[in-house]
Design a protein around this motif. Structure first.
Motif, PDB file in Angstrom:
ATOM      1  N   GLU A 243      56.092 -45.750  -0.618  1.00 10.71           N
ATOM      2  CA  GLU A 243      54.862 -45.054  -0.848  1.00 10.71           C
ATOM      3  C   GLU A 243      54.576 -44.537  -2.150  1.00 10.71           C
ATOM      4  N   PRO A 244      53.361 -44.467  -2.652  1.00 10.25           N
ATOM      5  CA  PRO A 244      53.015 -43.728  -3.661  1.00 10.25           C
ATOM      6  C   PRO A 244      53.053 -42.243  -3.779  1.00 10.25           C
ATOM      7  N   LEU A 245      53.196 -41.669  -4.909  1.00  6.90           N
ATOM      8  CA  LEU A 245      53.281 -40.111  -4.859  1.00  6.90           C
ATOM      9  C   LEU A 245      51.794 -39.494  -4.435  1.00  6.90           C
ATOM     10  N   SER A 246      51.942 -38.989  -3.291  1.00  8.27           N
ATOM     11  CA  SER A 246      50.841 -38.537  -2.289  1.00  8.27           C
ATOM     12  C   SER A 246      50.941 -37.027  -2.116  1.00  8.27           C
ATOM     13  N   VAL A 247      49.847 -36.228  -2.003  1.00  9.55           N
ATOM     14  CA  VAL A 247      49.738 -34.941  -1.297  1.00  9.55           C
ATOM     15  C   VAL A 247      49.416 -34.861   0.061  1.00  9.55           C
ATOM     16  N   GLU A 248      49.946 -33.837   0.766  1.00  6.64           N
ATOM     17  CA  GLU A 248      49.419 -33.577   2.165  1.00  6.64           C
ATOM     18  C   GLU A 248      48.212 -32.598   2.057  1.00  6.64           C
ATOM     19  N   LEU A 249      47.281 -33.136   3.033  1.00  5.25           N
ATOM     20  CA  LEU A 249      45.907 -32.494   2.990  1.00  5.25           C
ATOM     21  C   LEU A 249      45.754 -31.875   4.455  1.00  5.25           C
ATOM     22  N   GLY A 250      45.340 -30.925   4.603  1.00  2.58           N
ATOM     23  CA  GLY A 250      45.151 -30.235   5.785  1.00  2.58           C
ATOM     24  C   GLY A 250      45.184 -28.753   5.892  1.00  2.58           C
ATOM     25  N   PRO A 251      44.820 -28.044   7.135  1.00  3.11           N
ATOM     26  CA  PRO A 251      44.911 -26.684   7.254  1.00  3.11           C
ATOM     27  C   PRO A 251      46.485 -25.985   6.591  1.00  3.11           C
ATOM     28  N   GLY A 252      46.146 -24.899   5.791  1.00  6.28           N
ATOM     29  CA  GLY A 252      47.290 -24.312   5.267  1.00  6.28           C
ATOM     30  C   GLY A 252      47.484 -24.454   3.784  1.00  6.28           C
ATOM     31  N   LEU A 253      46.555 -24.994   2.951  1.00  7.91           N
ATOM     32  CA  LEU A 253      46.591 -25.346   1.510  1.00  7.91           C
ATOM     33  C   LEU A 253      45.984 -23.941   0.810  1.00  7.91           C
ATOM     34  N   LEU A 254      45.043 -23.205   1.375  1.00  5.90           N
ATOM     35  CA  LEU A 254      44.694 -22.087   0.800  1.00  5.90           C
ATOM     36  C   LEU A 254      45.683 -20.981   0.907  1.00  5.90           C
ATOM     37  N   THR A 255      45.877 -20.104  -0.152  1.00  3.82           N
ATOM     38  CA  THR A 255      46.786 -18.930  -0.163  1.00  3.82           C
ATOM     39  C   THR A 255      48.153 -19.851  -0.553  1.00  3.82           C
ATOM     40  N   SER A 256      48.479 -21.068  -0.780  1.00  4.49           N
ATOM     41  CA  SER A 256      49.318 -21.662  -1.025  1.00  4.49           C
ATOM     42  C   SER A 256      49.777 -21.527  -2.526  1.00  4.49           C
ATOM     43  N   ILE A 257      51.162 -21.440  -2.809  1.00  2.51           N
ATOM     44  CA  ILE A 257      51.567 -21.796  -4.566  1.00  2.51           C
ATOM     45  C   ILE A 257      52.601 -22.754  -4.107  1.00  2.51           C
TER      46      ILE A 257
ATOM     47  N   VAL B 294      49.157 -14.223 -12.774  1.00  2.83           N
ATOM     48  CA  VAL B 294      48.292 -14.728 -11.684  1.00  2.83           C
ATOM     49  C   VAL B 294      48.658 -14.377 -10.353  1.00  2.83           C
ATOM     50  N   LEU B 295      49.969 -14.844 -10.007  1.00  2.56           N
ATOM     51  CA  LEU B 295      50.464 -14.529  -8.551  1.00  2.56           C
ATOM     52  C   LEU B 295      50.453 -13.308  -8.468  1.00  2.56           C
ATOM     53  N   MET B 296      50.575 -12.342  -9.301  1.00  5.01           N
ATOM     54  CA  MET B 296      50.900 -10.812  -9.033  1.00  5.01           C
ATOM     55  C   MET B 296      49.234 -10.435  -8.812  1.00  5.01           C
ATOM     56  N   GLU B 297      48.363 -10.887  -9.765  1.00  6.55           N
ATOM     57  CA  GLU B 297      46.798 -10.149  -9.577  1.00  6.55           C
ATOM     58  C   GLU B 297      46.113 -10.886  -8.383  1.00  6.55           C
TER      59      GLU B 297
ATOM     60  N   ASP C 146      37.299 -10.586  -3.570  1.00  8.09           N
ATOM     61  CA  ASP C 146      36.226 -11.403  -4.047  1.00  8.09           C
ATOM     62  C   ASP C 146      34.724 -10.589  -4.038  1.00  8.09           C
ATOM     63  N   PRO C 147      33.799 -10.826  -5.103  1.00  7.72           N
ATOM     64  CA  PRO C 147      32.925  -9.984  -5.210  1.00  7.72           C
ATOM     65  C   PRO C 147      31.948 -10.406  -4.082  1.00  7.72           C
ATOM     66  N   LYS C 148      32.048 -11.811  -3.401  1.00  2.00           N
ATOM     67  CA  LYS C 148      30.890 -11.885  -2.529  1.00  2.00           C
ATOM     68  C   LYS C 148      31.443 -11.477  -1.012  1.00  2.00           C
ATOM     69  N   THR C 149      32.590 -11.656  -0.696  1.00  2.00           N
ATOM     70  CA  THR C 149      32.972 -11.362   0.581  1.00  2.00           C
ATOM     71  C   THR C 149      33.956  -9.952   0.653  1.00  2.00           C
ATOM     72  N   GLY C 150      34.401  -9.607  -0.249  1.00  2.00           N
ATOM     73  CA  GLY C 150      35.243  -8.250  -0.234  1.00  2.00           C
ATOM     74  C   GLY C 150      36.628  -8.387   0.219  1.00  2.00           C
ATOM     75  N   GLU C 151      36.786  -9.753   0.475  1.00  2.00           N
ATOM     76  CA  GLU C 151      38.158 -10.210   0.950  1.00  2.00           C
ATOM     77  C   GLU C 151      39.120 -10.546  -0.387  1.00  2.00           C
ATOM     78  N   ALA C 152      40.300 -10.528  -0.348  1.00  2.00           N
ATOM     79  CA  ALA C 152      41.146 -11.044  -1.320  1.00  2.00           C
ATOM     80  C   ALA C 152      40.912 -12.643  -1.806  1.00  2.00           C
ATOM     81  N   LEU C 153      40.751 -12.375  -3.232  1.00  2.00           N
ATOM     82  CA  LEU C 153      40.476 -13.884  -3.687  1.00  2.00           C
ATOM     83  C   LEU C 153      41.393 -15.104  -3.409  1.00  2.00           C
ATOM     84  N   LEU C 154      42.777 -14.588  -3.183  1.00  2.00           N
ATOM     85  CA  LEU C 154      43.727 -15.673  -2.839  1.00  2.00           C
ATOM     86  C   LEU C 154      43.281 -16.553  -1.752  1.00  2.00           C
TER      87      LEU C 154
END
Length: 589
Positions: free
Chosen positions: A71-85, A270-273, A279-287
């Protein structure tokens, strides 16, 4: 998957040459050597297969096995992407650390998304509905600010025979779709080849500005949602800080930040900040609306190329949900250097400054994956993907091939200058060399959502700054006394535009982010004072009578006026008018 394995015949840094792999295809993923290092086929020449390896190849040698993965180089897409490093090939660094400690073990195989975590799936489609590839069939509340929309995989079109609300892992079947080929089991997890762009129905002109809170960008050189921009500049001029600011404060729904070959300490910032920033729109963490891809300068060079494709594919995935996505790549020069190194090891004919002849094609292919598009599916929805890349030319030389190839592809050019940075003027974006080709596109949006004279004030300010540049030549030659009163007023106003409007402190909590409406009011105040003072000079008043107005002190502090204190600008404008009237009265008496 192929049944027979090949063997290594040559190792040259990140390049491995193998034989005994009949039927293998370009860009297919392999496991090289006894440690099972991840690699990708980049050249086929008779029996020899050239592989770029995304891990350190020291210690492996001829005779060791090469296992094709089919298979070609691929990424996994689905819930769990956000906040990931992730690293450059979508391996989660936090998971690797929990398994292997502070250093990445060669050959470690970790899925990009947690396959065991259960998510609360809420169906938005129902049994009996006709759906096609790209249609949204349900949602998962991935973070407190973002709903992850589950889409039908591309290539499937039929009727839903089973779907329900429940807790699922990404590998569980959440829906069954029947078509003429049979029944398809749909999961939340999808895979997509990183070098292949995700499909869309139609691309539209980008007409809405991406508001970043940085005044020199939003007011002078705006970028549109779905647009492309680049930030070239020499070492120490502030490229990374500008990109950090855009990632922190731009009004995109999703941020994908790719640290491509940059210094590790900058990525650490970046990872520390990000977990601390709100987030100025939601008040939640930008991460909670961010995906970070860290491929620093001490990581294997070949993975730099993969990192930008990994980032843009993840960006396209969220775009297909209908979100506005912004991708920051820091820096595309390091990506181009990786291309140059691999090209040299392949013994290809070098182009300008040793870069491969296909450099412009690769850069164009990356930026062309952006845009404001109508997403696939039976229901109409639009999403946008904006890409902003930093470029680090040697010595700040803008004739560098990477800069020139990038400038031919992007529509916004923010030119960072070392002289401004040395004067402690940040962001050090040159108002004389930068440009935006989106001004006409976003004018209608600005006219509808802002005041009608927004662009007029912007053009007046640019004209004053251009006049200042030519007047400075006269001042250097014969002194400021040789200038007329009007020219001296122009210099005063230009200084106010530079220091009170364009200069912005990224680390000051009040000055770091300025809403677009406040930017308009700030520039309007400066233009109003300039017009009234110029009118006074035209009526015969002397320069000294208007040069020391006390209201200028308030103008110098207006960047610290909060959004809720907009009435303060009305007070400043009223004070300007009364101050000029007082000057007229004093002259008459």
């Amino acid at each position: 998957m192929h049944t027979n394995n090949g063997k290594i015949v040559k190792v040259s840094g990140p390049l491995v040459v193998a034989v005994g792999l009949p039927g293998i295809k370009m860009y297919e993923v392999v496991r090289a050597g006894k440690p099972g290092l991840i690699g990708e086929v980049i050249e086929l020449h008779d029996e020899k297969v050239s592989i770029q390896v995304y891990e350190d190849t020291s210690g492996i040698g001829p005779g060791e096995p090469v296992v094709p993965m089919g298979e070609p180089l691929s990424v996994e897409l689905g819930p769990g992407l956000l906040t990931s490093i992730y690293d450059g090939i979508q391996r989660p660094l936090d998971v690797i650390r929990s398994i292997a400690g502070d250093y990445i073990i060669r050959g470690i195989n970790v899925p990009g998304i947690d396959h065991k975590k259960k998510w609360e799936f809420s169906a938005t489609a129902k049994k009996g509905d006709m759906v096609e590839g790209g249609d949204i069939i349900g949602e998962v509340q991935e973070t407190t600010t973002i709903k992850h929309k589950i889409m039908v995989p591309q290539g499937i079109k039929g009727r839903i025979t089973a779907i329900k609300d429940a807790q699922f892992t990404v590998e569980d079947t959440i829906c069954e779709i029947e078509d003429e080929k049979g029944s398809h089991k749909v999961k939340m997890l999808q895979k997509w080849p990183v070098r292949q762009h995700r499909p869309f129905k139609q691309k539209y002109p980008a007409t809405e500005p991406l508001v970043t809170g940085t005044r020199v960008i939003d007011t002078f050189f705006p970028i549109a949602k779905g647009g492309t921009g680049c930030i070239p500049g020499p070492f120490g001029s502030g490229k990374t800080v500008v990109l950090h600011q855009l990632a922190k404060w731009s009004d995109a729904d999703i941020i994908v930040y790719v640290g491509c070959g940059e210094r590790g300490n900058e990525m650490t910032d970046v990872l520390m900040e990000f977990p601390e920033l709100k987030d100025p729109k939601t008040g939640e963490a930008l991460l909670k609306r961010t995906v970070l891809i860290a491929n620093t300068s001490n990581m294997p060079v070949a993975a730099r190329e993969a990192s930008v494709y990994t980032g843009i594919t993840i960006g396209e995935y969220f775009r297909d949900m209908g979100y506005k996505v912004a991708l920051m790549a820091d820096s595309t020069s390091r990506w181009a250097e990786a291309l140059r190194e691999m090209s040299g090891r392949l013994e290809e004919m070098p182009g300008e400054e040793g870069y491969p002849a296909y450099l412009a094609t690769r850069i164009a292919g990356f930026y062309e994956r952006t845009g404001l598009v109508e997403c696939t599916g039976s229901k109409t929805r639009r999403g946008s993907l904006t890409a902003i890349g930093a470029v680090s030319p040697p010595g700040g030389d803008l004739s560098d091939p990477v800069v020139q190839c990038t400038l031919r592809m992007v529509k916004v050019f923010w030119s960072l200058e070392a002289t401004l940075a040395y004067q402690r003027h940040f962001p050090a974006i040159s108002w004389l060399r930068s440009y935006s080709l989106y001004l006409k596109n976003v004018k209608e949006w600005l006219d509808e959502n802002m005041e009608k004279d927004f662009i007029d004030n912007r053009n007046k300010a640019i004209r004053i700054l251009q006049e200042e540049e030519s007047l400075q030549e006269i001042v250097r030659l014969v002194g400021i006394e040789a200038l007329s009163f009007k020219d001296r007023l122009t210099l005063d106003t230009a200084k106010s535009i530079r220091e009170d409007f364009l200069h912005q402190h990224a680390f000051d909590p009040k000055d770091t982010y300025t809403p677009l409406k406040v930017q308009y009011r700030m520039l309007r105040v400066i233009c109003l004072l300039h017009e009234l003072c110029m009118d006074a000079l035209n009526k015969g008043l002397k320069y000294e009578s208007i040069s020391g107005l006390k209201v200028k002190e308030k103008i110098a502090r207006m960047k610290f006026i909060a959004v809720k204190e907009e009435s303060s600008f009305d007070e400043i404008e009223a004070e300007i008018n009364s101050a000029i009237q007082a000057v007229y009265k004093s002259v008459v008496t």
